[in-house]
Design an enzyme around this catalytic site. Structure first.
Site, mmCIF file in Angstrom:
data_model
loop_
_atom_site.group_PDB
_atom_site.id
_atom_site.type_symbol
_atom_site.label_atom_id
_atom_site.label_comp_id
_atom_site.label_asym_id
_atom_site.label_seq_id
_atom_site.Cartn_x
_atom_site.Cartn_y
_atom_site.Cartn_z
ATOM 1 N N ASP A 50 0.577 -1.199 -0.066
ATOM 2 C CA ASP A 50 0.026 0.208 0.157
ATOM 3 C C ASP A 50 0.950 1.172 0.085
ATOM 4 O O ASP A 50 0.452 2.384 -0.121
ATOM 5 C CB ASP A 50 -0.878 0.040 1.149
ATOM 6 C CG ASP A 50 -2.092 -0.936 1.080
ATOM 7 O OD1 ASP A 50 -2.370 -1.521 0.006
ATOM 8 O OD2 ASP A 50 -2.685 -1.208 2.060
ATOM 9 N N GLY A 62 -5.829 -0.923 -0.765
ATOM 10 C CA GLY A 62 -5.805 0.372 0.146
ATOM 11 C C GLY A 62 -6.703 0.510 1.170
ATOM 12 O O GLY A 62 -7.787 1.226 1.139
ATOM 13 N N ARG A 63 -6.454 0.186 2.332
ATOM 14 C CA ARG A 63 -7.368 0.214 3.419
ATOM 15 C C ARG A 63 -7.339 1.645 4.245
ATOM 16 O O ARG A 63 -8.372 2.163 4.529
ATOM 17 C CB ARG A 63 -7.158 -1.044 4.474
ATOM 18 C CG ARG A 63 -8.105 -2.063 4.640
ATOM 19 C CD ARG A 63 -7.878 -3.103 5.570
ATOM 20 N NE ARG A 63 -7.676 -4.330 5.021
ATOM 21 C CZ ARG A 63 -8.462 -5.064 4.299
ATOM 22 N NH1 ARG A 63 -9.877 -4.989 4.395
ATOM 23 N NH2 ARG A 63 -8.352 -6.431 3.664
ATOM 24 N N ILE A 70 -4.982 -10.578 -7.305
ATOM 25 C CA ILE A 70 -3.966 -10.410 -8.130
ATOM 26 C C ILE A 70 -3.073 -9.112 -8.342
ATOM 27 O O ILE A 70 -2.100 -9.140 -8.889
ATOM 28 C CB ILE A 70 -4.903 -10.400 -9.699
ATOM 29 C CG1 ILE A 70 -5.714 -9.089 -9.914
ATOM 30 C CG2 ILE A 70 -5.420 -11.768 -9.796
ATOM 31 C CD1 ILE A 70 -6.295 -8.913 -11.095
ATOM 32 N N GLN A 71 -3.389 -8.243 -7.491
ATOM 33 C CA GLN A 71 -2.461 -7.103 -7.338
ATOM 34 C C GLN A 71 -1.245 -7.360 -6.574
ATOM 35 O O GLN A 71 -0.283 -6.633 -6.495
ATOM 36 C CB GLN A 71 -3.363 -5.709 -6.620
ATOM 37 C CG GLN A 71 -4.486 -5.211 -7.459
ATOM 38 C CD GLN A 71 -5.418 -4.256 -6.635
ATOM 39 O OE1 GLN A 71 -5.276 -3.065 -6.241
ATOM 40 N NE2 GLN A 71 -6.276 -4.995 -5.952
ATOM 41 N N ARG A 72 -1.249 -8.458 -5.806
ATOM 42 C CA ARG A 72 -0.056 -8.807 -4.939
ATOM 43 C C ARG A 72 0.645 -9.817 -4.974
ATOM 44 O O ARG A 72 1.508 -10.318 -4.579
ATOM 45 C CB ARG A 72 -0.764 -8.775 -3.441
ATOM 46 C CG ARG A 72 -1.548 -9.733 -2.947
ATOM 47 C CD ARG A 72 -1.926 -9.726 -1.278
ATOM 48 N NE ARG A 72 -0.781 -9.062 -0.762
ATOM 49 C CZ ARG A 72 -1.159 -7.984 0.244
ATOM 50 N NH1 ARG A 72 -2.165 -7.655 0.250
ATOM 51 N NH2 ARG A 72 0.113 -7.412 0.875
ATOM 52 N N GLU A 113 -10.185 0.297 -1.344
ATOM 53 C CA GLU A 113 -11.133 -0.601 -0.638
ATOM 54 C C GLU A 113 -11.621 -0.006 0.596
ATOM 55 O O GLU A 113 -12.744 -0.097 1.255
ATOM 56 C CB GLU A 113 -10.620 -2.008 -0.574
ATOM 57 C CG GLU A 113 -9.128 -1.948 0.375
ATOM 58 C CD GLU A 113 -8.560 -3.201 0.628
ATOM 59 O OE1 GLU A 113 -9.214 -4.382 0.675
ATOM 60 O OE2 GLU A 113 -7.183 -3.212 0.681
#
Lengths: 341, 341, 341, 341
Positions: free
Chosen positions: D127, D170-171, D272-274, D221
């Site tokens: 992030d 992105g919490r 899939i982003q990580r 998110e």
């Protein structure tokens, strides 16, 4: 049953997927054991082996190249090559051989089979020029890599109002040039099947420049000018006597620049077309080839090669399969010509 | 001749390549003129048109989507739809129509043809479930996107010792799941053709965990559990009454986590599978479909659809083409099962 | 205010992102009007212009190249170049100029500014060799393309037990070689900053072969052997008198093959490194450069160039910015050397 | 010296590159030995180890995930956690520990250091929300994956005249949304730092539709509506009582569709982003972090963490590094707002 596996000739995305499928199905479904031969025919000739089981094939599906290594070793380069291979296999307790390779590798497999060796073939040619199968794995990957390169080169051609010549693989057949040229929106595609007329090429280029866009020429490495004498020593050296020729791509860029008076640049894609992770298409085709090859071994259907026909995997005699090269038919080339200029 | 072109149904990589090929060949080879209809059947129903010539199709080959727009408008939703379309085409001086679309779009085209409209079809289904053609464009792109996602998810699954469930497209046929699952090395593949047994799925998962690796489950959005009653309201809500169900992917991840006691996560690929630049395979197939469709128009071979058979483009009657869906045969599913667990 | 925009020098992924950001912010926030100059300094020299507004910049963010075209035209090649530019701008009602380019383009901009022209600069060099900014856009894209190629070449090198030499861009600075070599796991990296010792290179190669893996050598196009006389005419021709030299990459592959007695192949990436869609990093950096350049114009901060420092965009005098080239420091090269062999 | 290495928290592309650099430099330059701890703090807590040497790190540079495994185990969850770790390290003869992880992992490392453990940290957060470093590895990969998805979704949005909402990670901080939104040409970007006004979002959407293009909304998110009560149970269920809420992305798509009366779809990128192979940027940054971390161990500079400042790798105290989260500043968000609508 104990089955030997080897990969011969130039590397090709999908080889590892074949090996994995052979080993996974043979082990799980038929209870086979496997032995890896290193570096193509060098393996059985010199008893160069490696363990090959479910552990060895873990994680190799997405990887390019071949975990078995490859070479262009010809078992018939020495008189006793065939005999040595038979002796070595007997000694190692190998009951059958799966040979994965192109014209040369499968040609040797056909000869060994005719001499009594229990062998099954899997076709491999990145150039897609084997007649007995609709497609071979590796081809789709090469075409995608070439297409991505052409996509990138369009913007650089247009920003500089120059011609970009992209040289792709294809010594005897123009399949990669045809497909990547069609997919990349090339303005001229030149293949080995049809000697090209440089004047005609330059006319297409001028036509494209008149449209405010810039030309992309895709040329197979094996393409030749109709006037072969045009590739003279003079063309190869510039006015300072400096070397200027790499291959047909560079020659073409130089010739186009000279005739049109506008900048032209060559890009030779080379080995990046045959390395790296296979596309999904090639992984699926290679996997299916592997599954069906081990079925053929199970059926003791020796001397056969797996092949794609439509959406089916079939078997064809090895001898027939390597008999002639599959070139681009005139009708397929004519489809692409619609987009020239 | 003046030819109308429309694209209907869900978007699909390669639609623009078809449009470009139709216009380029029609203009250059046959001297046709073209008119674009907007948003599928809405275009000819409401006289929503746009100019469509060589200028409009420049640069669209690598672009996803469709420059004509699309919709699911059904011309037979109103009684006079067919008549209005015929009237509008006559008024606009349109002599023939090329309809690019899936089952619904081509079904309407078949009906309009039976009522006398000179129409040629181009099949489009990202799910690859049209029986009359070996493959449709867009499918290869979707499979590659799903495969790349699965490649990425393997490492995240293994780092965390968890199951990852990947939900891919495929409401009625499991082709995308089958091909991306095979290409991505999935440990279980679930398709709509074959209701799945959750206990069996969990067994494969446990088997995979015993190998020190982590399981990837690929599930088509249309897959259903054999025990359909298992998807109860209770499953949909957690103990706090919070919502937990998105689709079959999320339900499966929740169910696996509950049964195995090990973390499971769902990833729903959704629309990224159908957008963006087509693969080389899809660009070539879509281009060839376009070239052959305009040939069919030139031949006045009305009521036909272009289709791929092996490496050839052929023509099949529209009516026949949309008659039944092409599902994954048991033999193809069995190929993949070798890799389960 | 009416602002002219031009792009000069070699094309670079991100140029269009700069143009778009300039036009979008200038129009929306400051109410500016824009005029596009074609092909670098040729535009204002010859009054070659194009409309440039929000419509023209739609959809260009992900596109490589430059919609304005580029050239290496030097406004000071003729005595009155500066005067002609000032006259043309006055005539066209252009109040300020944003010049996007490298050393040459910004050098001319600095000179024009010293003669009274209201100009703001945006740095562009794919080689990342401008001292005044941490990074320039285009560099990250080039490094990624080179890294992907290296990833692909590893498997082909290993399958054939051969050395692969990858020639990347970098005439005066080795940044692309350094970063792509580090990212791709190269076994030797050769840069222009440090003449290389061929014997040492071959030692690293032999060391790598002993590990059962195959060597990848990444070489910047501007790298030279310490013993420059080694590149003789003899090396350039093989025993048949055939041409064998393309650039340093091919020379190196030939020399390595000769010295080690093991196959070596060269791949020259060339223009694919500078074409095509920019990475996210380059799109963000280019966009931020554009936004801040139009701010500088709004502030009438003439003679300044935007630059990246850490995560901030700052302004530096044009004259200072182009004063010296940024080469790879010894400490950064030493980081990479840990992985040699 | 014998050095333990562990990776904690969520996986992140580049972890393996750090491990490889640490082991390669430590072994070659300082003569260190290494021991791998499995699954974050679980490793030293439970003596879960694995061999870690040059052989183990071969080929892992381009691979996502972590060969050491990861977990969220908190060593201070039990009273004697710190003591057990110190005892275990002593027993295993481990002289120092390199802990690679995010806020939690490094927080525990800081505490262990304050209790006398010789530890060095490497920051990891996909992030990009750690204050002490300009960037962390993994972030660039996540942004590129999200950007490619957005590129793909533009064409599907436009073909169907619909809004597409893309939910990215992105919490607590909106960096991925900001960068991928800027790079992908999003029409609205929503981040956790700034509660959003749904009416304003819908105004941007309507503005975009008026331009004949279709809107893309990128939402982190962790983003929340300014009117939090708007997310009611009613929104979560449709008129049939069917579940419709996944996360903020789905809620937003539903709300937009309801308010604008035009179709809206959500895509949740998720894991899939990580996963998967890191970009070149992340491989270089991770490699440099690893090299400098082992230098810090060599210098016995305990309690420090490596960090990026501009183009330099520096050291900062662990305690300070994890003190506060780095959120998107208002000025950076304002840059992006220029492109809204």
């Amino acid at each position: 049953m104990r089955i030997g596996v080897l990969t011969g000739g130039g590397d090709c995305p999908g080889l590892n997927a074949v090996i994995r499928a052979v080993v996974r199905k043979g082990t799980k479904v038929y209870g086979n054991e496997f032995l890896g031969f290193r570096d193509g025919w060098r393996g059985p000739l010199e008893n160069a082996t490696m363990p090959l089981g479910v552990e060895q094939v873990r994680g190799i599906l997405p990887r390019g190249g071949t975990i078995l290594g490859s070479s262009r070793t010809n078992p018939y380069a020495t008189d006793d090559g065939g005999q040595r291979i038979r002796d070595n296999l007997a000694e190692l307790g190998v009951d059958a051989l799966i040979a994965i390779g192109g014209e040369d590798t499968l040609g040797a497999a056909a000869k060994l089979h005719s001499e009594g060796l229990p062998v099954v073939g899997v076709p491999k040619t990145i150039d897609n020029d084997l007649g007995a199968t609709d497609y071979t794995f590796g081809f789709d990957t090469a075409v995608n890599i070439a297409t991505e390169a052409i996509d990138r080169l369009h913007t650089t051609a247009e920003s500089h109002h120059r011609t970009v010549v992209v040289e792709v693989m294809g010594r005897h057949a123009g399949w990669i040039a045809l497909h990547s040229g069609l997919a990349g929106g090339a303005n001229v595609i030149l293949t080995p099947e049809r000697p090209f007329d440089l004047d005609q090429v330059c006319e297409y280029i001028e036509e494209r420049f008149r449209s405010q866009y810039s030309p992309i020429v895709v040329v197979a490495e094996g393409a030749v000018p109709a006037q072969a004498h045009e590739v003279t020593q003079t063309d190869r050296l510039d006015s300072f006597g400096h070397v200027r020729l790499g291959g047909i791509g560079q020659w073409l860029a130089d010739s186009i620049e000279q005739r049109t008076g506008k900048e032209a640049r060559a890009v030779v894609l080379g080995h990046i077309q045959r390395g790296g992770t296979p596309t999904a298409y090639d992984r699926v085709l290679a996997t299916r080839f592997g599954l069906h090859a081990v079925d053929a071994v199970h059926d003791k259907d020796w001397g056969q090669m797996v092949a794609l026909r439509g959406t089916d995997i079939v078997r064809v005699p090895l001898a027939e399969a390597t008999a002639k090269i599959k070139t681009v038919p005139a009708a397929r080339y004519a489809e692409a010509e619609v987009f020239f200029g």
